[in-house]
Design a protein around this motif. Structure first.
Motif, PDB file in Angstrom:
ATOM      1  N   PHE A  77       0.811  -1.308   0.013  1.00 33.70           N
ATOM      2  CA  PHE A  77      -0.059  -0.184   0.069  1.00 33.70           C
ATOM      3  C   PHE A  77       1.057   1.294  -0.202  1.00 33.70           C
ATOM      4  O   PHE A  77       1.673   1.316   0.781  1.00 33.70           O
ATOM      5  CB  PHE A  77      -0.953   0.001   1.197  1.00 33.70           C
ATOM      6  N   TRP A  78       0.603   2.183  -1.047  1.00 38.12           N
ATOM      7  CA  TRP A  78       1.571   3.075  -1.079  1.00 38.12           C
ATOM      8  C   TRP A  78       0.788   4.539  -1.659  1.00 38.12           C
ATOM      9  O   TRP A  78      -0.345   4.416  -1.953  1.00 38.12           O
ATOM     10  CB  TRP A  78       2.648   2.801  -1.880  1.00 38.12           C
ATOM     11  N   ALA A  79       1.551   5.598  -1.520  1.00 35.47           N
ATOM     12  CA  ALA A  79       1.055   6.837  -2.206  1.00 35.47           C
ATOM     13  C   ALA A  79       2.116   7.498  -2.941  1.00 35.47           C
ATOM     14  O   ALA A  79       3.295   7.394  -2.715  1.00 35.47           O
ATOM     15  CB  ALA A  79       0.340   7.618  -1.262  1.00 35.47           C
ATOM     16  N   ASN A 109      -2.349   1.734  -4.803  1.00 37.16           N
ATOM     17  CA  ASN A 109      -2.164   3.110  -4.548  1.00 37.16           C
ATOM     18  C   ASN A 109      -3.557   3.680  -4.011  1.00 37.16           C
ATOM     19  O   ASN A 109      -4.601   3.478  -4.459  1.00 37.16           O
ATOM     20  CB  ASN A 109      -2.177   3.804  -5.992  1.00 37.16           C
ATOM     21  N   ILE A 110      -3.153   4.600  -2.832  1.00 39.39           N
ATOM     22  CA  ILE A 110      -4.281   4.905  -2.111  1.00 39.39           C
ATOM     23  C   ILE A 110      -4.760   6.695  -2.394  1.00 39.39           C
ATOM     24  O   ILE A 110      -5.425   7.104  -1.875  1.00 39.39           O
ATOM     25  CB  ILE A 110      -3.966   4.743  -0.518  1.00 39.39           C
ATOM     26  N   ASP A 111      -3.902   7.062  -3.279  1.00 33.94           N
ATOM     27  CA  ASP A 111      -4.085   8.595  -3.662  1.00 33.94           C
ATOM     28  C   ASP A 111      -4.447   8.555  -5.219  1.00 33.94           C
ATOM     29  O   ASP A 111      -3.654   9.309  -6.136  1.00 33.94           O
ATOM     30  CB  ASP A 111      -3.039   9.357  -3.338  1.00 33.94           C
ATOM     31  N   LEU A 144      -2.929   2.261   8.119  1.00 37.90           N
ATOM     32  CA  LEU A 144      -2.811   3.471   9.019  1.00 37.90           C
ATOM     33  C   LEU A 144      -1.884   4.166   8.604  1.00 37.90           C
ATOM     34  O   LEU A 144      -1.363   5.319   8.868  1.00 37.90           O
ATOM     35  CB  LEU A 144      -2.873   3.209  10.575  1.00 37.90           C
ATOM     36  N   THR A 145      -0.511   3.673   7.990  1.00 39.65           N
ATOM     37  CA  THR A 145       0.607   4.092   7.704  1.00 39.65           C
ATOM     38  C   THR A 145       1.148   3.724   6.389  1.00 39.65           C
ATOM     39  O   THR A 145       0.832   2.296   6.026  1.00 39.65           O
ATOM     40  CB  THR A 145       1.705   3.946   8.949  1.00 39.65           C
ATOM     41  N   ILE A 146       1.680   4.183   5.473  1.00 38.95           N
ATOM     42  CA  ILE A 146       2.385   3.946   4.242  1.00 38.95           C
ATOM     43  C   ILE A 146       3.923   4.108   4.123  1.00 38.95           C
ATOM     44  O   ILE A 146       4.321   5.178   4.784  1.00 38.95           O
ATOM     45  CB  ILE A 146       1.864   4.330   3.185  1.00 38.95           C
ATOM     46  N   PRO A 147       4.587   3.222   3.607  1.00 36.91           N
ATOM     47  CA  PRO A 147       4.112   2.001   2.846  1.00 36.91           C
ATOM     48  C   PRO A 147       3.924   0.992   3.957  1.00 36.91           C
ATOM     49  O   PRO A 147       4.555   1.027   4.883  1.00 36.91           O
ATOM     50  CB  PRO A 147       5.029   1.608   2.081  1.00 36.91           C
TER      51      PRO A 147
END
Length: 177
Positions: A77-79, A109-111, A144-147
């Motif tokens: 999970f990343w942005a 991708n979370i964005d 809650l935090t990336i990556p």
């Protein structure tokens, strides 16, 4: 004299047994502590079945986690705006190029409002990038935090999770390679 030698040998043997047992107990405690520490991290617990999901990739195709049943998966999970995410991308690409036949990378991708395709092109990455438009998958995985990266085995069980950027060697280790 012989009695003293026999007594010394017995005493030495008993001390050896006690030392070995103490070392084994300490090792078990260390393993339990490591397990507790990993499962105290945010997100789904190691040992759970990874929840299935369906997301679109950059080409607009639907991709499910279950499409990779029977394969090892590195679920990341990343942005685009995340410095540690950017830092690990070259190592993820290297991992994909060298070991992609053994472990599938799914980078969520979370964005999606940012130019994810442009970012991937600029970074030179060609592993599957999935778009979590409504944060459904990141919510399911309690990100809650990336990556944040989960390593999922061939049976769909989460075997490792890691918060923060990873190196190529860490990816290999967590993937069991």
């Amino acid at each position: 004299m012989i009695k003293k030698i026999i007594a010394a040998v017995i005493l030495f043997g008993m001390m050896t047994v006690m030392i070995v047992q103490a070392m084994e107990k300490e090792e078990r405690q260390d393993q339990q502590t490591q397990s507790v520490q990993v499962n105290n991290l945010p997100g789904l617990e190691v040992g759970l079945k990874a929840p299935d999901f369906e997301l679109m990739n950059l080409a607009g195709e639907k991709v499910k986690l279950s499409d990779y049943s029977g394969q090892k998966v590195m679920l990341n999970f990343w942005a685009t705006w995340c410095p540690p995410c950017k830092k690990e991308m070259p190592d993820m690409q290297k991992f994909h190029e060298k070991l992609g036949d053994k472990v599938v990378i799914l980078a969520v991708n979370i964005d999606p409002k940012n130019d994810v395709a442009g970012f991937a092109k600029d970074m030179g990455v060609n592993f599957p990038i999935l778009i979590d438009e409504q944060d459904k998958v990141s919510s399911i995985y309690k990100i809650l935090t990336i990556p944040t990266t989960y390593f999922i085995d061939e049976e769909g069980i989460i075997r490792h999770k890691h918060l923060s950027a990873m190196t190529f060697d860490m990816m290999k280790e967590y993937a069991g390679l």
